[in-house]
Design an enzyme around this catalytic site. Structure first.
Site, PDB file in Angstrom:
ATOM      1  N   GLU A  42       0.838  -1.208   0.000  1.00 55.17           N
ATOM      2  CA  GLU A  42       0.000   0.000   0.000  1.00 55.17           C
ATOM      3  C   GLU A  42       0.875   1.261   0.000  1.00 55.17           C
ATOM      4  OE1 GLU A  42      -3.627   1.794   2.814  1.00 55.17           O
ATOM      5  OE2 GLU A  42      -2.252   0.281   3.594  1.00 55.17           O
ATOM      6  N   LYS A 111      -9.872   1.966  -1.728  1.00 56.31           N
ATOM      7  CA  LYS A 111     -10.057   1.338  -0.418  1.00 56.31           C
ATOM      8  C   LYS A 111     -11.454   1.614   0.127  1.00 56.31           C
ATOM      9  CE  LYS A 111      -7.333   1.056   3.900  1.00 56.31           C
ATOM     10  NZ  LYS A 111      -6.139   1.665   4.551  1.00 56.31           N
ATOM     11  N   CYS A 145      -5.365  -3.392   2.869  1.00 49.69           N
ATOM     12  CA  CYS A 145      -5.050  -3.287   4.298  1.00 49.69           C
ATOM     13  C   CYS A 145      -6.265  -3.492   5.212  1.00 49.69           C
ATOM     14  CB  CYS A 145      -4.351  -1.951   4.553  1.00 49.69           C
ATOM     15  SG  CYS A 145      -3.345  -1.928   6.065  1.00 49.69           S
TER      16      CYS A 145
END
Length: 265
Positions: A42, A111, A145
């Site tokens: 990331e 995300k 994540c």
């Protein structure tokens, strides 16, 4: 069979050009090892931060995406990289872009779940779409994540026919045991491969690497140590379909009941 490369690098050294050069060398090594795709952590070029000034970021076809495309072309390998995507008048998005070996953008994913304990939700705009793409005969999905803590997203990808999930991350040492538990759990409950690509250890001591891949039985089939490392993983899409047929938990779901129960909360 499809070979992929997990590029565990320590990001955010304050020199994007050097980071991209190093990433290009890794892409060359991955291609030489027979990998069809390489995935980086990331925001590895700049280093992940929950705080970002308003108006930051670049368009989807901006300089970093162009650099990833050039990297893909020069090495003949698909590249999954990470950018801060400008979102017009909105706060930027934390986005993964995928470039095919010809340098063409084939997927982008913003995300979905922003890390509120660190304030990421105050500085970024959350995504609201999944993204899938195919490389080497395998269908991939993307998460980032903190998304790993939300099984609903991973189940939607399973129902969309994904055979391997890629999860680039900046996951800290202090919660590495969660990472090591959740990646195999997401693989086992959906009966597909999951590959987590974490940030390597660096001078700040925040990250400890630990990138890994788990198979459809939740068995860890490859794992990195704490430092910078290129991990080659071989995927067999047939294994995914055999696992899902042998234990058909996806088709035994009761989605009608789940919706009714949720409506009563």
């Amino acid at each position: 069979m499809t070979k992929i490369a997990l590029a565990q690098v320590a990001g955010g050294r304050g020199d994007p050009a050097r980071m991209l050069d190093a990433a290009g060398r890794m892409a060359g090594e991955a291609a030489a090892a027979g990998a069809s795709l390489i995935c980086f952590p990331e925001q590895f070029v700049t280093g992940w931060s929950p705080e970002i000034p308003p108006g930051s970021g670049e368009p989807l076809d901006g300089p970093l995406t162009v650099a990833f495309g050039r990297m893909a072309q020069e090495n003949g390998i698909a590249v999954a990289g990470s950018i801060v995507e400008a979102a017009g008048g909105l706060r930027p998005r934390n986005t993964v872009v995928v470039l095919d070996p010809g340098g063409n953008l084939v997927a982008d994913y913003a995300k979905t779940h922003l890390f509120s304990p660190g304030g990421e939700d105050r500085y970024y705009t959350a995504g609201d779409q999944i993204a899938t793409f195919s490389v080497g005969g395998t269908t991939f999905g993307l998460a980032i994540c903190y998304d790993l803590r939300f099984p609903e997203l991973f189940r939607i990808y399973a129902l969309a026919g994904v055979e391997c999930m890629l999860v680039p991350a900046a996951w800290p040492c202090c919660r590495l045991s969660h990472w090591e538990t959740l990646l195999p759990a997401r693989a086992l409950e959906n009966r597909y491969y999951v590959a987590g690509i974490n940030t390597a250890s660096g001078p700040d001591g925040v990250y400890c690497g630990g990138s890994l891949a788990a198979d459809p039985d939740g068995v860890v089939i490859a794992r990195c140590g704490p430092g910078e490392e290129l991990l080659i993983v071989e995927l067999d899409p047939a294994t995914v379909h055999e696992a899902q047929s042998a234990l058909p938990s996806l088709s035994d779901r009761r989605s009608d009941l789940y919706h009714r129960l949720l409506s009563k909360l």
